[in-house]
Design an enzyme around this catalytic site. Structure first.
Site, PDB file in Angstrom:
ATOM      1  CB  SER A 136     -26.783 -50.249   4.599  1.00 17.65           C
ATOM      2  OG  SER A 136     -25.495 -50.605   5.116  1.00 17.65           O
ATOM      3  CE1 TYR A 151     -22.410 -42.451   4.610  1.00 13.34           C
ATOM      4  CE2 TYR A 151     -20.893 -44.005   3.407  1.00 13.34           C
ATOM      5  CZ  TYR A 151     -22.118 -43.426   3.572  1.00 13.34           C
ATOM      6  OH  TYR A 151     -23.030 -43.600   2.669  1.00 13.34           O
ATOM      7  CE  LYS A 155     -25.151 -44.936   5.335  1.00 12.83           C
ATOM      8  NZ  LYS A 155     -26.582 -44.691   5.308  1.00 12.83           N
TER       9      LYS A 155
END
Length: 282
Positions: A136, A151, A155
């Site tokens: 992650s 982004y 995650k």
């Protein structure tokens, strides 16, 4: 006597992936390393060890993933540890990022992870054991840097998928961990691993624009040592009861603490409104 594990590590040509492959080999384990190209190059860089198999595949192509996993099992017989490491960063304001850019980001960071996981689970279920380690990011705890929202969203998804998998797989003897690294001195912010949206709007110059300008100066100055992160994964793979979530790096630890505290503080301020929506008990 130590049992020799078989690892499958995606995104192994550089950065975390390459360091994890090296650490696992040094620990006496066997490794299947996946790369998108130049499999021979990685094999040679690492000294052509007998315990290393390099497979060429694109995590976004499910057919290639299935073929790669089948080849790995045929070669080594089983897979004990899957490290879903393949991914890249995307910097751009939400308005600046095109549909194609956003989809490609999610295809690699999220759906690629799912492709590998689906392909590996029949193997681990048959073995009645295994460990899936999903890489992650500290931005999976807080998308607090302008331009890294999408982004960070990938995650966040990795963290959620990991939690769901843990509930589903615990009765089957399969362990799951989300490892959230902070900023480490890999080549993550170079062109091969980090991309900018093609569009840069003047309206976001004071926010996302500043982040764009700061990225170049970040390369090589990150606080984390990737060799030490790889060593953490070796420890994780040896644990009988590994953690579900593991921030790695002081900056990741600080991000987790700050984000958790901020959410609770804001929610407490709105507690009367939050609870006022329940049915009246009478």
């Amino acid at each position: 006597m130590k049992k020799q594990k078989v690892w499958l590590v995606t995104g192994a040509s550089r950065g975390f992936g390459k360091e994890i492959v090296k650490a696992a080999l040094e620990a006496g384990d066997r490794v299947v390393a996946t790369v998108r190209s130049n499999a021979t190059g990685l094999q040679e860089q690492l000294g052509n060890p007998a315990d290393l198999m390099v497979v060429t595949l694109d995590v976004t192509r499910e057919d290639e993933v299935k073929q790669g996993v089948a080849a790995a099992v045929a070669h080594f017989g089983h897979i004990d540890v899957l490290v879903n490491n393949a991914g890249y960063g995307l910097l751009g304001a939400t308005e600046e990022v095109t549909d194609a850019e956003a989809r490609q980001q999610f295809d690699t960071n999220v759906f690629g992870l799912l492709n590998l996981t689906r392909a590996i689970l029949p193997v681990m279920r048959a073995q009645q054991g295994g460990h899936i380690i999903n890489i992650s990011s500290l931005f999976g705890y807080g998308a607090t840097v302008p331009g890294l929202g999408l982004y960070g969203a990938t995650k966040y998804a990795v963290e959620g998928i990991t939690e769901g998998l843990a509930q589903e797989l615990a009765p089957l003897g399969i362990k799951v961990t989300a490892v959230a690294p902070g900023l480490f001195s890999t080549d993550f912010v170079t062109a091969d691993s980090f991309r900018f949206s093609a569009t840069a709007l003047e309206a976001y110059g004071a926010t996302v624009g500043k982040t764009r300008g700061a990225v170049a100066g970040l390369h090589g100055n990150q606080p984390g040592d990737p060799v030490k992160l790889a060593a953490v994964l070796i420890r994780l793979a040896a644990m009988e009861q590994p953690p579900l979530h593991l921030p790695v790096g002081t900056d990741a630890w600080n991000m987790l603490q700050a984000k958790t505290a901020a959410i609770l503080e804001e929610a407490k301020a709105w507690e009367p409104v939050i609870k006022a929506t329940d049915h009246v008990q009478g």
